[in-house]
Design a protein around this motif. Structure first.
Motif, short mmCIF file in Angstrom:
data_model
loop_
_atom_site.label_atom_id
_atom_site.label_comp_id
_atom_site.label_asym_id
_atom_site.label_seq_id
_atom_site.Cartn_x
_atom_site.Cartn_y
_atom_site.Cartn_z
N ASP A 105 -16.66 8.21 -4.38
CA ASP A 105 -15.22 8.24 -4.55
C ASP A 105 -14.76 9.69 -4.50
OD1 ASP A 105 -12.58 7.48 -5.10
OD2 ASP A 105 -12.89 7.61 -7.26
N ARG A 116 -9.32 7.55 -9.52
CA ARG A 116 -8.84 6.54 -8.59
C ARG A 116 -9.93 5.50 -8.47
NH1 ARG A 116 -7.58 8.74 -3.02
NH2 ARG A 116 -9.74 9.27 -3.26
N ASN A 127 -11.53 12.35 -4.57
CA ASN A 127 -10.17 12.51 -5.01
C ASN A 127 -9.78 13.96 -4.75
OD1 ASN A 127 -7.69 12.09 -6.22
ND2 ASN A 127 -8.51 11.65 -8.26
#
Length: 147
Positions: free
Chosen positions: A51, A137, A53
């Motif tokens: 992930d 997120r 961000n």
């Protein structure tokens, strides 16, 4: 009248597309290259997922993420050198959940290029304060045939 309406609609659609594609003035470094700003990324990864961000942190005035004021104050104290931010006392779990961060930009007219991998988010925060405190997120993942 129909041609005028169609032409007007086309102009409005083009103007809206231009506004969407053009970033707001406050969301970009100054055109003259001055100001203190960093493009920050946080990558949380393990064997199962990744992930990423990112955000643009600007410090005149502080903006870019929820703790921009605190992040800018810490960077000002450290003269823009993330490695010089005072380390916080923290009791972090001995869990390996690597977090890789990067910061690229400018501080007081000098280029900033920082990158580091920390063993987990707690160690990251203890070493870098609010600079990389971006909101988490949750990536959207769908698997065909599963709900």
């Amino acid at each position: 009248m129909k041609n005028t309406t169609s032409a007007l609609r086309g102009v409005l659609v083009a103007a809206a597309a231009l506004l969407i594609a053009t970033p707001a003035q406050a969301a970009a470094p100054r055109p003259d290259g001055t100001g203190n700003w960093l493009y920050l990324t946080v990558t949380r990864s393990d064997d199962r997922s990744m992930d990423v961000n990112g955000t643009l942190l600007m410090c005149d005035p502080p903006q870019g993420h929820a703790q921009a004021g605190r992040a800018c104050a810490e960077l000002t104290e450290a003269e823009g050198d993330i490695g010089r931010i005072p380390h916080k006392d923290a009791i972090c779990p001995m869990v390996y959940a690597p977090v890789t961060v990067s910061a690229r930009g400018q501080w007081n007219g000098h280029p900033v290029d920082y990158g580091q991998t920390f063993s987990n988010a707690c160690a990251l925060q203890a070493r870098t304060g609010a600079v990389f405190a971006l909101p988490d997120r949750t990536p959207v993942r769908t698997v065909p045939g599963l709900r």
